[in-house]
Each structure stands twice: as structure tokens, then as C-alpha cells.
Design a protein around this motif. Structure first.
Motif, PDB file in Angstrom:
ATOM      1  N   GLY A  99       0.817  -1.214   0.000  1.00 54.44           N
ATOM      2  CA  GLY A  99       0.000   0.000   0.000  1.00 54.44           C
ATOM      3  C   GLY A  99       0.845   1.255   0.000  1.00 54.44           C
ATOM      4  O   GLY A  99       0.625   2.168  -0.802  1.00 54.44           O
ATOM      5  N   GLY A 117     -10.663   4.432  -3.834  1.00 51.23           N
ATOM      6  CA  GLY A 117     -10.759   3.005  -3.570  1.00 51.23           C
ATOM      7  C   GLY A 117     -12.166   2.627  -3.183  1.00 51.23           C
ATOM      8  O   GLY A 117     -12.970   3.484  -2.800  1.00 51.23           O
ATOM      9  N   SER A 126     -10.305  -4.605   4.526  1.00 54.61           N
ATOM     10  CA  SER A 126      -9.998  -3.622   3.489  1.00 54.61           C
ATOM     11  C   SER A 126     -10.425  -2.222   3.919  1.00 54.61           C
ATOM     12  O   SER A 126      -9.711  -1.246   3.659  1.00 54.61           O
ATOM     13  N   HIS A 130      -7.714   0.809   4.202  1.00 55.24           N
ATOM     14  CA  HIS A 130      -7.809   2.116   3.536  1.00 55.24           C
ATOM     15  C   HIS A 130      -7.692   3.257   4.556  1.00 55.24           C
ATOM     16  O   HIS A 130      -6.946   4.213   4.346  1.00 55.24           O
ATOM     17  N   PHE A 135      -6.751   7.235   3.748  1.00 51.19           N
ATOM     18  CA  PHE A 135      -7.941   7.482   2.944  1.00 51.19           C
ATOM     19  C   PHE A 135      -9.066   7.992   3.835  1.00 51.19           C
ATOM     20  O   PHE A 135      -9.153   7.632   5.015  1.00 51.19           O
ATOM     21  N   PHE A 157     -13.738   5.366  -0.895  1.00 49.74           N
ATOM     22  CA  PHE A 157     -12.658   6.083  -0.217  1.00 49.74           C
ATOM     23  C   PHE A 157     -11.944   7.005  -1.189  1.00 49.74           C
ATOM     24  O   PHE A 157     -11.929   6.762  -2.396  1.00 49.74           O
TER      25      PHE A 157
END
Length: 170
Positions: A99, A117, A126, A130, A135, A157
Motif C-alpha cells: 500500500g 478506492g 480492506s 484504507h 484514505f 474512499f
């Protein structure tokens, strides 16, 4: 700390990436959860690889492929959606390193202003991932995706370049 590298995906990576994508623990979190055949995968690669608005990338640690990332610019040249997965069985922490590396690549090499995202509403890992990368949750599309059995929410996101640069990751 492993030596980390992001590179463009090549045709030689097709079977490896397909095996990762078809792994049950990866497939269950995708919009299309069927097992993908090689011919379908080859067509996807040919179309995507020829599109200058799509970046298909392989994440490597110490020279070994450990994950896949894509950035797709569909709204503008400076805003992209991302998708990613790590190789099944990859060591703990691989996803976080992927990431960080992928987002650094997106903002510094691809020159993006924003990365977007999405995660299916039941995919708490997940969603947390994020948020941990900086995010912001920008919305929830209620019962947006039908998985063949039931409707699932989609969590949206966004991460701006200036937000990424203000974090202490780089």
C-alpha cells in the motif's frame, strides 16, 4: 526491511497474477468472484496493457513478486481508482508495504492528484486498511453490488496527494 520495488506487469507475469486472483481468499472480495480462465485473463491484459489510462503493476520484495496493483484513470488524467491484492501466503506486513509503495508510486511517478478506492461493506480488513493509509471514507453505496446471493454495500474512499504528502510515510 526488504528491498521494495514496483514495476510494470508484463505478459510473463500473467499466469502468476491469475493464480493469485483466482485464490479463494482473493476472489471472495472481488466484484467478479468467478474463477477466471487464462483466455479471459489474457484478453483483460491485452486491453488493459494497451490503455494508457491503466497502470498494471507488480509489487516486489527482495526481487520476488508479492502483489499486484492497478491504477485506472477513468474520470480524469489526475484521478485514478486503485485495486490490489497480495500473493496468497505472503508474510504479515506485505499488504501494508504494498500500500505505501503503490501510493508513493501513484503520487510521485504517475502524478496523480487523487486515488479512489472501494471495498465491499463486509470486508472490514480492506475498510480498516484504507483508513490506516490515510484514505477518507467518502460514501457508502447501499446495496450497490449483487454477489449472486445478496446485495452488498460498497464503501468509497479517497486520498488526495496533499493528504498523502502530509503523512509521515515517505
Amino acid at each position: 526491511m526488504p528491498e521494495i520495488f514496483i514495476r510494470s506487469m508484463t505478459e510473463a507475469d500473467l499466469e502468476m497474477v491469475l493464480s493469485w486472483r483466482n485464490h479463494p481468499e482473493v476472489r471472495r472480495y472481488m466484484y467478479t468472484s468467478h474463477e477466471i480462465k487464462l483466455e479471459e485473463h489474457q484478453k483483460w491484459f491485452a486491453l488493459s496493457n494497451d490503455n494508457p489510462d491503466i497502470a498494471l503493476l507488480i509489487y516486489e520484495e527482495d526481487g520476488k513478486p508479492k502483489g499486484f496493483v492497478n491504477f485506472t484513470r477513468s474520470r480524469s488524467k489526475k484521478v485514478a481508482d486503485w485495486g490490489f491484492y497480495i500473493a496468497p501466503g505472503a508474510a504479515k506486513g506485505t499488504g501494508r508495504r504494498l500500500g505505501h509503495s503503490a501510493l508513493s508510486h501513484a503520487f510521485s511517478c504517475l502524478g496523480l492528484h487523487k486515488v479512489c478506492g472501494q471495498a465491499l461493506g463486509f470486508n472490514e480488513r480492506s475498510i480498516s486498511f484504507h483508513l490506516s493509509l490515510g484514505f477518507m471514507e467518502e460514501g457508502r453505496l447501499r446495496e450497490q453490488h449483487f454477489d449472486g446471493e445478496e446485495y452488498q454495500d460498497v464503501v468509497c474512499f479517497g486520498l488526495l496527494e496533499k493528504e498523502w504528502c502530509s503523512l509521515s510515510y515517505e
